[in-house]
Enzyme design. Structure first.
Site, PDB file in Angstrom:
ATOM      1  N   CYS A  11       0.850  -1.263  -0.004  1.00 45.40           N
ATOM      2  CA  CYS A  11      -0.093  -0.067  -0.012  1.00 45.40           C
ATOM      3  C   CYS A  11       0.877   1.259   0.041  1.00 45.40           C
ATOM      4  CB  CYS A  11      -0.956  -0.016   1.221  1.00 45.40           C
ATOM      5  SG  CYS A  11       0.059   0.133   2.892  1.00 45.40           S
ATOM      6  N   HIS A  39       5.949  -6.213   8.371  1.00 43.08           N
ATOM      7  CA  HIS A  39       5.807  -7.473   8.535  1.00 43.08           C
ATOM      8  C   HIS A  39       5.836  -8.316   7.375  1.00 43.08           C
ATOM      9  CE1 HIS A  39       4.217  -6.373  12.608  1.00 43.08           C
ATOM     10  NE2 HIS A  39       3.325  -5.922  12.051  1.00 43.08           N
ATOM     11  N   HIS A  72       3.408   2.032  11.050  1.00 45.92           N
ATOM     12  CA  HIS A  72       2.613   1.867  12.153  1.00 45.92           C
ATOM     13  C   HIS A  72       2.315   3.181  13.015  1.00 45.92           C
ATOM     14  CE1 HIS A  72       2.037  -2.293  10.777  1.00 45.92           C
ATOM     15  NE2 HIS A  72       3.264  -2.464  11.423  1.00 45.92           N
ATOM     16  N   HIS A 120      -1.640  -4.988  18.540  1.00 49.92           N
ATOM     17  CA  HIS A 120      -0.897  -4.536  17.175  1.00 49.92           C
ATOM     18  C   HIS A 120      -0.163  -3.088  17.252  1.00 49.92           C
ATOM     19  CE1 HIS A 120      -0.535  -3.088  13.208  1.00 49.92           C
ATOM     20  NE2 HIS A 120      -0.874  -4.356  12.768  1.00 49.92           N
ATOM     21  N   GLU A 122       0.271  -0.617  15.651  1.00 48.03           N
ATOM     22  CA  GLU A 122      -0.420   0.684  15.127  1.00 48.03           C
ATOM     23  C   GLU A 122      -1.523   1.134  16.512  1.00 48.03           C
ATOM     24  OE1 GLU A 122      -4.260   1.420  12.337  1.00 48.03           O
ATOM     25  OE2 GLU A 122      -2.834   0.722  11.394  1.00 48.03           O
ATOM     26  N   ASN A 217      -3.161  -7.210   8.366  1.00 46.00           N
ATOM     27  CA  ASN A 217      -3.922  -7.149   7.234  1.00 46.00           C
ATOM     28  C   ASN A 217      -3.928  -8.309   6.221  1.00 46.00           C
ATOM     29  OD1 ASN A 217      -2.098  -6.538   4.447  1.00 46.00           O
ATOM     30  ND2 ASN A 217      -1.133  -5.208   6.350  1.00 46.00           N
TER      31      ASN A 217
END
Length: 677
Positions: A11, A39, A72, A120, A122, A217
């Protein structure tokens, strides 16, 4: 056959972070990342070979290294810990937006709720912008704190959370909490990726999801695909492909942290076993960037907003475009941040492409002008009412901007009346109509005056159709004269006469009103033939005699001020506009020759209300009634012998200019006595 998801792979946020780290390494800088940059074990291993290591804590990073904040993002406390160190902040713009939302609303007293995985990085970073106080919910079936029912709640989402989970939790919170402020902060790229995975897996016999197992994701893509296609596999590279691949339709997607070269290896390995003659190049063409050409019109997503430009992610073209501030809007008073914000979808016109630098120059203004020209012509043909902003004054008129098109409005058409200083119109919003279109010169002429005149005519017709005596209006004072005020009551002007402005005498209307004042008025009289309207303004509750009647009663002792002397007595002001008569016989407890013997103008006295005729507006007062009885004169015949004359028709009880008061009953009795004698 194989079908590759168009949204597969990096992305914008991840690509930006990885590219910048490799660029810094190429410049010879000593780089350390705060947590793994993405990741993906292959990328991490490659960076380690180039001397880029990741650390979980700021305190563990050696001195002299440039610290990279990954996509993140991190909490506010980490930024404070990094003060004094060289930092490259590669927080994804979508994540940075969530940080701002959380920080601003936490300071306003909202309870922050984050829909996401509490472990996570983020989510940990987002929670750091509300001092770690957020409630974090991942599963709709989780218990929700009952204390939220008493709080104002601000809800945000982890960018990679499943849309269905987010919406279910939001519905529960809406029913549970006192009030909820919802921000759908799921990344647009994530939404697109998940939606495409759902569609692709639904029509595939086998689904391959490529990406790191630690990637949130990627795991969600696997879960979505597994729901629709039981034969779904999560792999990190081509070496993990399942042995059995004899399926008719194979779908491939990849997480946001998956490099293009790994996707390429997977597709190549899969295509070699296909029984048909499709080549890898033909298959991978689905995934590779499409070609951009000058003049293309495409839709992109705003990912960065600066003072001088906007960066637009062009999606499937795998490019970012540069949209200069002067190519965003024609309005010079607007900054880019006034027009767009991060995450907005925007259509743009491709002005130029530099394949070597990967640079795409865009224009929004040019596209809007092209689209707007067609709308302008249609509006002219239909006689539509348009709205625009006056952006500049030019010789002979002004320029009005509407939907990207500049319309010239001549000075004589810019207002109902002549405007000496056209510059005073700049910045105002006006309604106008197109009165002329020059197709060849692409020139448009508009008129504000036409609209004003049409509205005025319609307002006049509507007014006279409904106007009647007694009807009330809220009007605006347009002008003042010596005899009254002209008031606009909806497209027509009526006159409030000076005598209608106040219950007291005034010399000029400006003592009561000024231009621009809003008044509640009613129609006293109107003449449809001459178009003249007489308006009333005075309210009965403001009538000083009504006020006096509500304040005093016969028998009351009141304070009053002597304002006028007459042979038969003295007038005293009770309240402004209301006077009472103290007859000469009621001034003292002894016989006096004239009121001036005991009283002076302006003197404050105490008097008793002995009579009040509110219909005829007469009040009788007595000072004598308040004096001790023993001091009262003994000889009543002395009073009877006194004969007082008053001029015929004298006003003895009121100073109201509209009230005609006959001779006082006291004086009348005295005159009748003389006649009898």
């Amino acid at each position: 056959m194989i079908e590759i998801a168009k949204t597969a792979g990096f992305c914008y946020g991840v690509k930006r972070a990885v590219d910048n780290v490799y660029k810094a390494v190429g410049e010879g800088r000593k780089i350390a990342t705060l947590g793994p940059i993405i990741h993906n074990p292959q990328v991490i291993a490659d960076l380690e070979q180039k001397g880029v290591n990741y650390y979980d804590k700021v305190s563990d990073i050696p001195k002299g290294f440039t610290v990279v904040i990954r996509a993140h993002g991190v909490g506010e406390d980490v930024y404070r810990e990094l003060e004094g160190r060289e930092v490259v902040d590669l927080t994804c713009p979508f994540v940075a937006k969530i940080h701002r939302i959380v920080f601003e609303h936490y300071k306003k007293g909202y309870k922050i709720v984050i829909v996401g995985d509490k472990n996570h990085p983020e989510v940990i970073g987002i929670n750091g912008w509300c001092e770690g106080s957020a409630d974090i919910i991942y599963d709709p079936n989780e218990h929700i704190d009952g204390n939220l029912s008493k709080k104002d709640v601000c809800v945000v989402a982890q960018t990679t959370i499943k849309k269905e989970n987010f919406m279910q939790i939001v519905q529960i919170l809406k029913k549970t909490c006192k009030s909820t402020l919802i921000f759908d902060t799921i990344c647009s790229a994530t939404k697109d990726r998940q939606e495409e995975a759902a569609v692709l897996s639904g029509k595939s016999d086998m689904m391959i999801v490529v990406g790191g197992r630690q990637s949130s994701n990627t795991r969600k893509l696997y879960e979505i695909s597994k729901e629709n296609c039981p034969n779904t596999y999560l792999i990190e590279n081509a070496g993990e492909l399942p042995g059995k691949r004899t399926y008719n339709k194979i779908g491939i997607t990849a997480g946001a942290s998956t490099p293009g070269r790994i996707i390429e290896e997977v597709v190549k390995a899969m295509s070699e076993e296909l029984k048909n003659e499709e080549t890898f190049a033909e298959l991978f063409e689905q995934y590779e960037s499409k070609t951009l050409n000058n003049g293309d019109i495409i839709e992109g997503t705003v990912v960065e907003v600066h003072n001088n430009e906007v960066i637009v992610d062009l999606g499937e073209y795998k490019f970012n475009g540069q949209l200069a501030a002067d190519q965003l809007t024609d309005d010079p008073s607007l900054k880019p941040s006034d027009v767009v914000k991060e995450g907005d979808k925007i259509k743009v016109y491709v002005v130029g492409v530099n394949d070597v630098e990967g640079k795409v120059v865009l224009s929004r203004k040019k596209l809007v002008a092209m689209e707007s020209w067609n709308r302008i012509k249609e509006s002219y043909e239909n006689g539509d009412l348009l709205e625009g902003k006056v952006i500049k004054a030019v010789r002979g008129g002004v320029i009005v901007l509407t939907d990207g098109s500049q319309v010239f409005v001549p000075a004589r058409q810019a207002s109902e009346r002549f405007v000496q200083d056209l510059q005073s119109l700049v910045g105002t919003t006006v309604n106008y109509k197109i009165i002329e279109v020059d197709e060849r010169r692409k020139r448009v002429i508009g008129s504000v005056r036409v609209v004003i005149e049409e509205k005025k005519k319609a307002a006049e017709e509507a007014f006279w159709a409904a106007a009647e005596v007694g009807k009330r209006y809220q009007g605006t004072v347009k002008s003042l004269t010596s005899f009254g005020a002209f008031v606009d009551i909806g497209g027509v002007d009526g006159l409030v006469h000076i005598s209608e402005l106040s219950w007291n005498k005034i010399k000029h209307p400006s003592e009561i009103v000024k231009e621009g004042d809003v008044l509640d008025v009613y129609i006293k009289d109107l003449n449809p033939e001459t178009k003249k309207i007489s308006l009333g303004f005075k309210k009965i509750e403001d009538n000083p005699w009504v006020i006096a009647q509500n304040k005093i009663s016969v028998g009351d002792t009141i304070s009053c001020k002597i304002v006028r002397m007459m042979p038969f007595g003295a007038f005293a002001e009770i309240i402004p506009g209301v006077d009472g008569l103290i007859h000469i016989s009621q001034i003292a407890n002894k016989r006096i020759g004239k009121p001036e013997d005991e009283l002076t103008i302006g003197q404050e006295v105490q008097a008793k209300v002995t009579d009040a005729n509110w219909e005829d507006k007469k009040i009788s007062l007595s000072i004598r009634a308040l004096l001790p009885e023993e001091e009262a004169p003994v000889k009543e015949e002395a009073e009877e012998e006194e004969k007082i004359e008053a001029p015929e028709g004298a006003v003895i009880y009121s100073t109201d200019p509209e009230v005609e008061v006959a001779q006082s009953s006291v004086v009348q009795e005295a005159l009748e006595g003389e006649t009898e004698e």
